[in-house]
Motif scaffolding. Structure first.
Motif, PDB file in Angstrom:
ATOM      1  N   GLU A  15       0.596  -1.115   0.103  1.00 14.98           N
ATOM      2  CA  GLU A  15       0.111   0.024   0.416  1.00 14.98           C
ATOM      3  C   GLU A  15       0.685   1.587  -0.111  1.00 14.98           C
ATOM      4  O   GLU A  15       1.514   1.374   0.882  1.00 14.98           O
ATOM      5  CB  GLU A  15      -0.901   0.141   1.034  1.00 14.98           C
ATOM      6  N   LYS A  16       0.953   2.096  -0.786  1.00 19.06           N
ATOM      7  CA  LYS A  16       1.638   3.280  -1.351  1.00 19.06           C
ATOM      8  C   LYS A  16       0.483   4.434  -1.061  1.00 19.06           C
ATOM      9  O   LYS A  16      -0.855   4.349  -1.101  1.00 19.06           O
ATOM     10  CB  LYS A  16       2.376   3.837  -2.466  1.00 19.06           C
ATOM     11  N   LYS A  17       0.982   5.478  -0.521  1.00 13.90           N
ATOM     12  CA  LYS A  17       0.325   6.934  -0.506  1.00 13.90           C
ATOM     13  C   LYS A  17      -0.839   6.829  -1.802  1.00 13.90           C
ATOM     14  O   LYS A  17      -2.385   7.443  -1.706  1.00 13.90           O
ATOM     15  CB  LYS A  17       0.628   8.262  -0.881  1.00 13.90           C
ATOM     16  N   HIS A  18      -0.884   5.932  -3.242  1.00  8.78           N
ATOM     17  CA  HIS A  18      -2.307   6.605  -4.406  1.00  8.78           C
ATOM     18  C   HIS A  18      -2.504   5.364  -4.412  1.00  8.78           C
ATOM     19  O   HIS A  18      -4.040   5.235  -5.273  1.00  8.78           O
ATOM     20  CB  HIS A  18      -1.053   7.154  -5.920  1.00  8.78           C
ATOM     21  N   GLY A  19      -3.129   4.760  -3.060  1.00  6.04           N
ATOM     22  CA  GLY A  19      -3.512   2.660  -3.719  1.00  6.04           C
ATOM     23  C   GLY A  19      -2.537   1.846  -3.095  1.00  6.04           C
ATOM     24  O   GLY A  19      -1.062   2.029  -2.025  1.00  6.04           O
ATOM     25  N   LEU A  20      -3.637   0.800  -3.617  1.00 10.35           N
ATOM     26  CA  LEU A  20      -2.656  -0.246  -3.521  1.00 10.35           C
ATOM     27  C   LEU A  20      -1.667  -1.052  -4.498  1.00 10.35           C
ATOM     28  O   LEU A  20      -2.486  -0.049  -5.648  1.00 10.35           O
ATOM     29  CB  LEU A  20      -3.890  -1.404  -3.679  1.00 10.35           C
ATOM     30  N   TRP A  29       2.604  -2.038 -10.403  1.00 11.25           N
ATOM     31  CA  TRP A  29       1.318  -2.039 -10.585  1.00 11.25           C
ATOM     32  C   TRP A  29       0.003  -1.249 -10.272  1.00 11.25           C
ATOM     33  O   TRP A  29      -0.132  -1.909  -9.044  1.00 11.25           O
ATOM     34  CB  TRP A  29       0.913  -3.209 -11.194  1.00 11.25           C
ATOM     35  N   LYS A  30      -0.350  -0.568 -10.243  1.00 10.36           N
ATOM     36  CA  LYS A  30      -1.750  -0.322  -9.283  1.00 10.36           C
ATOM     37  C   LYS A  30      -2.561  -1.019  -9.594  1.00 10.36           C
ATOM     38  O   LYS A  30      -3.262  -1.183 -11.099  1.00 10.36           O
ATOM     39  CB  LYS A  30      -1.770   1.511 -10.025  1.00 10.36           C
ATOM     40  N   ILE A  31      -3.286  -0.957  -8.251  1.00 13.96           N
ATOM     41  CA  ILE A  31      -4.727  -2.197  -8.176  1.00 13.96           C
ATOM     42  C   ILE A  31      -5.510  -1.860  -8.294  1.00 13.96           C
ATOM     43  O   ILE A  31      -5.447  -0.932  -6.765  1.00 13.96           O
ATOM     44  CB  ILE A  31      -3.926  -2.977  -7.509  1.00 13.96           C
ATOM     45  N   ILE A  32      -6.732  -1.346  -8.972  1.00 13.35           N
ATOM     46  CA  ILE A  32      -8.517  -1.501  -8.891  1.00 13.35           C
ATOM     47  C   ILE A  32      -9.205  -2.213  -8.700  1.00 13.35           C
ATOM     48  O   ILE A  32      -9.041  -3.148  -9.284  1.00 13.35           O
ATOM     49  CB  ILE A  32      -8.450  -0.471  -9.333  1.00 13.35           C
ATOM     50  N   THR A  33      -9.123  -2.435  -7.102  1.00 14.55           N
ATOM     51  CA  THR A  33      -9.950  -3.583  -6.693  1.00 14.55           C
ATOM     52  C   THR A  33     -11.037  -3.172  -5.854  1.00 14.55           C
ATOM     53  O   THR A  33     -11.676  -2.148  -5.390  1.00 14.55           O
ATOM     54  CB  THR A  33      -8.919  -5.294  -5.967  1.00 14.55           C
ATOM     55  N   GLN A  34     -11.707  -4.161  -5.182  1.00 16.79           N
ATOM     56  CA  GLN A  34     -13.263  -4.030  -4.648  1.00 16.79           C
ATOM     57  C   GLN A  34     -12.326  -4.208  -2.862  1.00 16.79           C
ATOM     58  O   GLN A  34     -11.585  -4.421  -2.808  1.00 16.79           O
ATOM     59  CB  GLN A  34     -14.312  -5.221  -4.630  1.00 16.79           C
ATOM     60  N   THR A  35     -13.357  -3.846  -1.875  1.00 15.08           N
ATOM     61  CA  THR A  35     -13.028  -4.745  -0.886  1.00 15.08           C
ATOM     62  C   THR A  35     -12.965  -5.204  -0.362  1.00 15.08           C
ATOM     63  O   THR A  35     -12.995  -6.403  -1.240  1.00 15.08           O
ATOM     64  CB  THR A  35     -14.098  -3.375   0.154  1.00 15.08           C
ATOM     65  N   GLY A  36     -11.949  -6.338   0.823  1.00 15.80           N
ATOM     66  CA  GLY A  36     -11.571  -6.854   1.371  1.00 15.80           C
ATOM     67  C   GLY A  36     -10.125  -7.442   0.732  1.00 15.80           C
ATOM     68  O   GLY A  36     -10.146  -8.353   0.812  1.00 15.80           O
ATOM     69  N   THR A  37      -9.233  -6.403   0.236  1.00 12.35           N
ATOM     70  CA  THR A  37      -7.764  -7.076  -0.047  1.00 12.35           C
ATOM     71  C   THR A  37      -6.844  -6.014   1.032  1.00 12.35           C
ATOM     72  O   THR A  37      -5.516  -6.888   0.922  1.00 12.35           O
ATOM     73  CB  THR A  37      -7.570  -6.595  -1.073  1.00 12.35           C
ATOM     74  N   VAL A  62      -7.612 -11.382  -6.137  1.00 14.56           N
ATOM     75  CA  VAL A  62      -6.911 -11.544  -5.708  1.00 14.56           C
ATOM     76  C   VAL A  62      -7.339 -11.947  -4.479  1.00 14.56           C
ATOM     77  O   VAL A  62      -7.909 -12.854  -3.816  1.00 14.56           O
ATOM     78  CB  VAL A  62      -6.822  -9.707  -5.165  1.00 14.56           C
ATOM     79  N   TRP A  63      -6.275 -12.490  -4.761  1.00 15.14           N
ATOM     80  CA  TRP A  63      -6.089 -14.909  -3.669  1.00 15.14           C
ATOM     81  C   TRP A  63      -4.494 -14.329  -3.251  1.00 15.14           C
ATOM     82  O   TRP A  63      -3.318 -14.249  -4.376  1.00 15.14           O
ATOM     83  CB  TRP A  63      -6.618 -15.444  -4.217  1.00 15.14           C
ATOM     84  N   PRO A  64      -4.463 -15.385  -2.066  1.00 16.63           N
ATOM     85  CA  PRO A  64      -2.724 -15.926  -1.911  1.00 16.63           C
ATOM     86  C   PRO A  64      -2.431 -16.197  -2.588  1.00 16.63           C
ATOM     87  O   PRO A  64      -3.011 -17.424  -3.404  1.00 16.63           O
ATOM     88  CB  PRO A  64      -2.715 -15.463  -0.339  1.00 16.63           C
ATOM     89  N   THR A  65      -0.706 -16.563  -3.053  1.00 15.37           N
ATOM     90  CA  THR A  65      -0.240 -17.582  -3.807  1.00 15.37           C
ATOM     91  C   THR A  65       0.009 -19.243  -3.838  1.00 15.37           C
ATOM     92  O   THR A  65      -0.546 -19.505  -4.301  1.00 15.37           O
ATOM     93  CB  THR A  65       0.987 -17.284  -4.274  1.00 15.37           C
ATOM     94  N   ASP A  66      -0.105 -19.176  -2.199  1.00 12.32           N
ATOM     95  CA  ASP A  66      -0.291 -20.331  -1.430  1.00 12.32           C
ATOM     96  C   ASP A  66      -2.019 -21.189  -1.198  1.00 12.32           C
ATOM     97  O   ASP A  66      -1.535 -22.195  -0.981  1.00 12.32           O
ATOM     98  CB  ASP A  66       0.165 -21.105   0.044  1.00 12.32           C
ATOM     99  N   GLU A  67      -2.471 -20.134  -1.909  1.00 13.04           N
ATOM    100  CA  GLU A  67      -4.312 -21.092  -1.615  1.00 13.04           C
ATOM    101  C   GLU A  67      -4.705 -21.333  -3.904  1.00 13.04           C
ATOM    102  O   GLU A  67      -4.256 -20.294  -3.329  1.00 13.04           O
ATOM    103  CB  GLU A  67      -4.643 -19.397  -1.273  1.00 13.04           C
ATOM    104  N   PRO A  68      -5.431 -22.141  -3.737  1.00 13.99           N
ATOM    105  CA  PRO A  68      -5.943 -21.746  -5.245  1.00 13.99           C
ATOM    106  C   PRO A  68      -7.087 -20.422  -5.424  1.00 13.99           C
ATOM    107  O   PRO A  68      -7.319 -20.038  -4.520  1.00 13.99           O
ATOM    108  CB  PRO A  68      -7.292 -23.444  -5.025  1.00 13.99           C
ATOM    109  N   ARG A  69      -6.856 -20.425  -6.530  1.00  7.56           N
ATOM    110  CA  ARG A  69      -8.292 -19.404  -6.663  1.00  7.56           C
ATOM    111  C   ARG A  69      -9.626 -19.352  -6.812  1.00  7.56           C
ATOM    112  O   ARG A  69     -10.202 -20.492  -6.594  1.00  7.56           O
ATOM    113  CB  ARG A  69      -7.866 -19.311  -8.219  1.00  7.56           C
ATOM    114  N   PRO A  70      -9.832 -18.480  -6.300  1.00  5.62           N
ATOM    115  CA  PRO A  70     -11.579 -18.438  -5.910  1.00  5.62           C
ATOM    116  C   PRO A  70     -12.772 -18.153  -6.607  1.00  5.62           C
ATOM    117  O   PRO A  70     -12.175 -17.605  -7.538  1.00  5.62           O
ATOM    118  CB  PRO A  70     -11.079 -17.469  -5.055  1.00  5.62           C
ATOM    119  N   LYS A  71     -13.205 -18.642  -6.404  1.00  4.30           N
ATOM    120  CA  LYS A  71     -14.766 -18.820  -7.219  1.00  4.30           C
ATOM    121  C   LYS A  71     -15.243 -17.856  -7.275  1.00  4.30           C
ATOM    122  O   LYS A  71     -15.267 -16.521  -6.662  1.00  4.30           O
ATOM    123  CB  LYS A  71     -15.472 -20.175  -7.582  1.00  4.30           C
ATOM    124  N   LEU A  72     -15.535 -17.124  -8.847  1.00  2.00           N
ATOM    125  CA  LEU A  72     -16.148 -15.964  -8.683  1.00  2.00           C
ATOM    126  C   LEU A  72     -17.201 -15.899  -9.202  1.00  2.00           C
ATOM    127  O   LEU A  72     -17.854 -16.731  -9.403  1.00  2.00           O
ATOM    128  CB  LEU A  72     -15.585 -15.278 -10.002  1.00  2.00           C
TER     129      LEU A  72
END
Length: 102
Positions: A15-20, A29-37, A62-72
């Motif tokens: 996290e930097k002053k201009h966002g994630l 890479w500036k990340i634009i995401t919903q809440t929960g990160t 967005v998910w941790p590398t040690d976990e499987p991708r969440p279903k959308l």
């Protein structure tokens, strides 16, 4: 600006002053995401999304590398609820207008 191609990146979420920001091999890479990160800041993550600018990505997941991708979710419930409330408001106003004219 039209959305670019789908991107699949792995790196550290900061996290930097201009966002994630996703740091990948010295690039940011500036990340634009919903809440929960917020709980993933400082961790290695995978990101899937679309490039929207020079270094911006609108994230689908967005998910941790040690976990499987969440279903959308197939249905975005928030948009469905807001749409139903707006249509309900229009229906109520139209009903009021019809009864006032009769």
């Amino acid at each position: 600006m039209p959305l670019g191609s789908e991107m699949n990146l792995s790196g550290r979420l900061n996290e930097k002053k201009h966002g994630l920001v996703l740091c990948v091999d010295g690039a940011e890479w500036k990340i634009i995401t919903q809440t929960g990160t917020a709980s993933l800041i400082g961790r290695d993550v995978n990101v899937v999304g679309q490039r929207t600018g020079f270094n911006e990505i609108i994230c689908e997941a967005v998910w941790p590398t040690d976990e499987p991708r969440p279903k959308l979710r197939a249905i975005k419930w928030e948009a469905l609820i807001v749409g139903a409330l707006v249509l309900g408001g229009y229906a109520a106003m139209l009903g009021w207008l019809i009864t006032a004219l009769v």
